[in-house]
Design a protein around this motif. Structure first.
Motif, PDB file in Angstrom:
ATOM      1  N   ALA A 178       0.777  -1.273  -0.081  1.00 61.43           N
ATOM      2  CA  ALA A 178       0.071  -0.150   0.108  1.00 61.43           C
ATOM      3  C   ALA A 178       0.797   1.072   0.038  1.00 61.43           C
ATOM      4  O   ALA A 178       0.666   2.179  -0.679  1.00 61.43           O
ATOM      5  CB  ALA A 178      -0.605  -0.041   1.310  1.00 61.43           C
ATOM      6  N   ARG A 179       2.011   1.306   0.774  1.00 59.85           N
ATOM      7  CA  ARG A 179       2.855   2.481   0.876  1.00 59.85           C
ATOM      8  C   ARG A 179       3.488   2.622  -0.448  1.00 59.85           C
ATOM      9  O   ARG A 179       3.400   3.755  -1.004  1.00 59.85           O
ATOM     10  CB  ARG A 179       3.875   2.091   1.830  1.00 59.85           C
ATOM     11  N   GLU A 180       4.128   1.555  -1.036  1.00 61.18           N
ATOM     12  CA  GLU A 180       4.507   1.531  -2.530  1.00 61.18           C
ATOM     13  C   GLU A 180       3.669   2.036  -3.582  1.00 61.18           C
ATOM     14  O   GLU A 180       4.004   3.188  -4.369  1.00 61.18           O
ATOM     15  CB  GLU A 180       5.232   0.117  -3.079  1.00 61.18           C
ATOM     16  N   LEU A 181       2.425   1.551  -3.665  1.00 57.51           N
ATOM     17  CA  LEU A 181       1.506   1.898  -4.547  1.00 57.51           C
ATOM     18  C   LEU A 181       1.033   3.302  -4.439  1.00 57.51           C
ATOM     19  O   LEU A 181       1.078   4.011  -5.474  1.00 57.51           O
ATOM     20  CB  LEU A 181       0.294   0.993  -4.470  1.00 57.51           C
ATOM     21  N   THR A 182       0.733   3.814  -3.380  1.00 55.58           N
ATOM     22  CA  THR A 182       0.581   5.125  -3.077  1.00 55.58           C
ATOM     23  C   THR A 182       1.529   6.094  -3.266  1.00 55.58           C
ATOM     24  O   THR A 182       1.282   7.325  -3.614  1.00 55.58           O
ATOM     25  CB  THR A 182      -0.023   5.211  -1.687  1.00 55.58           C
ATOM     26  N   GLY A 183       2.775   5.737  -3.038  1.00 58.44           N
ATOM     27  CA  GLY A 183       3.881   6.574  -3.369  1.00 58.44           C
ATOM     28  C   GLY A 183       3.990   6.605  -4.859  1.00 58.44           C
ATOM     29  O   GLY A 183       4.649   7.694  -5.350  1.00 58.44           O
ATOM     30  N   ARG A 184       3.311   5.776  -5.613  1.00 57.03           N
ATOM     31  CA  ARG A 184       3.361   5.916  -7.176  1.00 57.03           C
ATOM     32  C   ARG A 184       2.154   6.505  -7.814  1.00 57.03           C
ATOM     33  O   ARG A 184       1.975   6.630  -8.884  1.00 57.03           O
ATOM     34  CB  ARG A 184       3.591   4.447  -7.750  1.00 57.03           C
ATOM     35  N   GLY A 185       1.454   6.915  -6.725  1.00 56.75           N
ATOM     36  CA  GLY A 185       0.043   7.873  -7.319  1.00 56.75           C
ATOM     37  C   GLY A 185      -1.066   7.215  -6.925  1.00 56.75           C
ATOM     38  O   GLY A 185      -2.063   7.497  -7.607  1.00 56.75           O
ATOM     39  N   ALA A 186      -1.182   5.809  -6.586  1.00 50.41           N
ATOM     40  CA  ALA A 186      -2.360   5.150  -6.846  1.00 50.41           C
ATOM     41  C   ALA A 186      -3.220   5.634  -5.366  1.00 50.41           C
ATOM     42  O   ALA A 186      -2.517   5.971  -4.641  1.00 50.41           O
ATOM     43  CB  ALA A 186      -2.143   3.611  -6.664  1.00 50.41           C
ATOM     44  N   ARG A 187      -4.512   5.106  -5.338  1.00 54.10           N
ATOM     45  CA  ARG A 187      -5.351   5.382  -4.484  1.00 54.10           C
ATOM     46  C   ARG A 187      -5.802   3.828  -3.990  1.00 54.10           C
ATOM     47  O   ARG A 187      -5.897   3.116  -4.923  1.00 54.10           O
ATOM     48  CB  ARG A 187      -6.465   6.115  -4.600  1.00 54.10           C
ATOM     49  N   VAL A 188      -5.795   3.501  -2.581  1.00 54.63           N
ATOM     50  CA  VAL A 188      -5.816   2.180  -2.342  1.00 54.63           C
ATOM     51  C   VAL A 188      -6.997   2.120  -1.305  1.00 54.63           C
ATOM     52  O   VAL A 188      -7.577   2.760  -0.551  1.00 54.63           O
ATOM     53  CB  VAL A 188      -4.712   1.671  -1.394  1.00 54.63           C
ATOM     54  N   ALA A 189      -7.743   0.781  -1.493  1.00 58.76           N
ATOM     55  CA  ALA A 189      -8.599   0.289  -0.591  1.00 58.76           C
ATOM     56  C   ALA A 189      -8.077  -0.937   0.133  1.00 58.76           C
ATOM     57  O   ALA A 189      -7.636  -2.058  -0.557  1.00 58.76           O
ATOM     58  CB  ALA A 189      -9.984   0.037  -1.291  1.00 58.76           C
ATOM     59  N   LEU A 190      -7.866  -0.755   1.496  1.00 57.36           N
ATOM     60  CA  LEU A 190      -7.212  -1.873   2.205  1.00 57.36           C
ATOM     61  C   LEU A 190      -8.333  -3.040   2.861  1.00 57.36           C
ATOM     62  O   LEU A 190      -9.136  -2.627   3.448  1.00 57.36           O
ATOM     63  CB  LEU A 190      -6.387  -1.354   3.473  1.00 57.36           C
ATOM     64  N   LEU A 191      -8.056  -4.125   2.316  1.00 54.70           N
ATOM     65  CA  LEU A 191      -9.141  -5.068   2.834  1.00 54.70           C
ATOM     66  C   LEU A 191      -8.507  -6.138   3.742  1.00 54.70           C
ATOM     67  O   LEU A 191      -7.385  -6.702   3.880  1.00 54.70           O
ATOM     68  CB  LEU A 191      -9.516  -5.947   1.446  1.00 54.70           C
ATOM     69  N   ALA A 192      -9.283  -6.465   4.952  1.00 56.82           N
ATOM     70  CA  ALA A 192      -8.814  -7.316   5.986  1.00 56.82           C
ATOM     71  C   ALA A 192     -10.200  -7.464   6.810  1.00 56.82           C
ATOM     72  O   ALA A 192     -11.344  -6.854   6.833  1.00 56.82           O
ATOM     73  CB  ALA A 192      -7.799  -7.010   6.564  1.00 56.82           C
ATOM     74  N   ARG A 193      -9.915  -8.531   7.690  1.00 62.40           N
ATOM     75  CA  ARG A 193     -11.238  -8.745   8.714  1.00 62.40           C
ATOM     76  C   ARG A 193     -11.235  -8.052   9.955  1.00 62.40           C
ATOM     77  O   ARG A 193     -12.187  -7.475  10.518  1.00 62.40           O
ATOM     78  CB  ARG A 193     -11.174 -10.388   9.288  1.00 62.40           C
ATOM     79  N   ASP A 194      -9.954  -7.482  10.470  1.00 58.72           N
ATOM     80  CA  ASP A 194      -9.867  -6.672  11.690  1.00 58.72           C
ATOM     81  C   ASP A 194      -9.903  -5.359  11.455  1.00 58.72           C
ATOM     82  O   ASP A 194      -9.190  -4.507  11.031  1.00 58.72           O
ATOM     83  CB  ASP A 194      -8.566  -7.216  12.541  1.00 58.72           C
ATOM     84  N   ALA A 195     -11.019  -4.608  11.979  1.00 58.29           N
ATOM     85  CA  ALA A 195     -11.501  -3.141  11.618  1.00 58.29           C
ATOM     86  C   ALA A 195     -10.199  -2.373  12.274  1.00 58.29           C
ATOM     87  O   ALA A 195     -10.005  -1.473  11.637  1.00 58.29           O
ATOM     88  CB  ALA A 195     -12.843  -3.126  12.198  1.00 58.29           C
TER      89      ALA A 195
END
Length: 330
Positions: free
Chosen positions: A47-64
């Motif tokens: 997520a850090r690497e992708l957003t560092g390259r200009g992407a926007r992310v949705a992080l998916l997991a079970r633990d809020a």
């Protein structure tokens, strides 16, 4: 006809190679990426690497709560991130996660299938349920999330990234269920690449070796708990043997941007790949020798999380501690 046939095949291969060389790298600027297993470890590093390259992310997991910390981490670094609480073993849950991502950002361009679990211990201490559970998470989850996102990926000419493992090239002793599941995820990645190419969707499968992501605490250990965990957690944090998470993330995202079919991540991954390809029998014999050095079976079905099997040796490892703190594993 042999000569002309070979000439045609050679020309075809040269044309394909030239096309790959001319292919423009995939521009991540403004793209929306859904990352399963995005709350900690490699998922957070990606997520850090992708957003560092200009992407926007949705992080998916079970633990809020874990997701909230991860989202705050990404936003503090200047990235755009939202949390999506979902279970990768539940197709309906993944459908809702995809819908929530599109509802927030208005699009979905890339799916990163990163969620995974590891079980460590002798094969004789593993149960059939262990194999079934790990296949649901490490194998079928990537298929489920890709299917859920596919209409959006087709419209976007998007991409799929599947995080497999070097264990998909050579089964690792005391990681039997994990190796089986990663062989499956690698095969899935190759099948999806062929099937989705006509729809303009590019699929990349990456096969990392050991990475310093702090994930040892999350491993399920069977057999002699403390000994099994000590072996895994120590090897997982040896600098020359394992890759630090930011570097691994850069290489993985680089493979996604290039549109590679598959990419080995880390020097040991390349070595094991070529060893298993060139000398499969010898590689299997070496694995059998390694097996002899590992803790013996107990014959009991008991299991513990890695965090419950810590010893002074593992607890005092400064490299391990740093990775745990940095990547939201505590």
């Amino acid at each position: 006809m042999r000569g002309p046939a070979r000439l045609l095949l050679g020309a075809g291969a040269a044309l394909l190679a030239a096309r790959r060389l001319r292919a423009r790298p995939y521009d991540l600027s403004g793209k929306v990426v859904l990352i399963t297993g995005g709350s900690r470890g490699l998922g957070l590093a990606l997520a850090r690497e992708l957003t560092g390259r200009g992407a926007r992310v949705a992080l998916l997991a079970r633990d809020a709560a874990e997701l909230d910390r991860a989202v705050q981490d990404v936003r503090a670094r200047g990235g755009q991130a939202i949390r999506v609480v979902a279970d990768v073993t539940d197709a309906a849950s993944l459908e809702r996660a995809v819908q929530a991502t599109v509802a927030h950002y208005g699009q979905l361009d890339v799916v990163v299938s990163n969620a995974g679990i590891i079980q460590a211990g002798p094969l004789t201490d593993m149960t059939e349920a262990d194999f079934e559970h790990i296949m649901q998470v490490n194998g079928f989850a990537a298929l489920r999330v890709t299917r859920a996102a596919l209409p959006h990926l087709k419209r976007a000419g998007g991409r799929v990234l599947i995080v497999s493992s070097v264990a998909a090239k050579a089964a690792i002793p005391h990681l039997g269920p994990y190796s089986v599941s990663k062989f499956a995820s690698y095969g899935l990645g190759q099948a999806l690449r062929a099937e989705l190419a006509p729809h303009g969707v590019t699929v990349t499968t990456v096969l990392p070796a050991l990475m310093r992501t702090g994930s040892a605490r999350q491993v399920t250990v069977r057999g002699q708990f403390e000994k099994e965990y000590a072996v895994f957690a120590t090897l997982d944090n040896v600098p020359l043997l394992s890759l630090d998470a930011p570097r691994a993330a850069r290489q993985i995202v680089g493979a996604l941007v290039r549109g590679d079919s598959e990419a080995m991540i880390g020097g040991p991954a390349h070595l094991l790949r070529w060893a298993s390809a060139l000398a499969p029998g010898l590689t299997a014999d070496v694995m059998a020798l390694i097996q002899r050095t590992l803790p013996d079976s107990t014959g009991r079905p008991d299991a513990r999380r890695g965090a419950q099997a810590e010893t002074p040796l593992t607890r005092g490892n400064p490299i391990k501690q740093a990775a745990e703190r940095d990547l939201n594993q505590l």
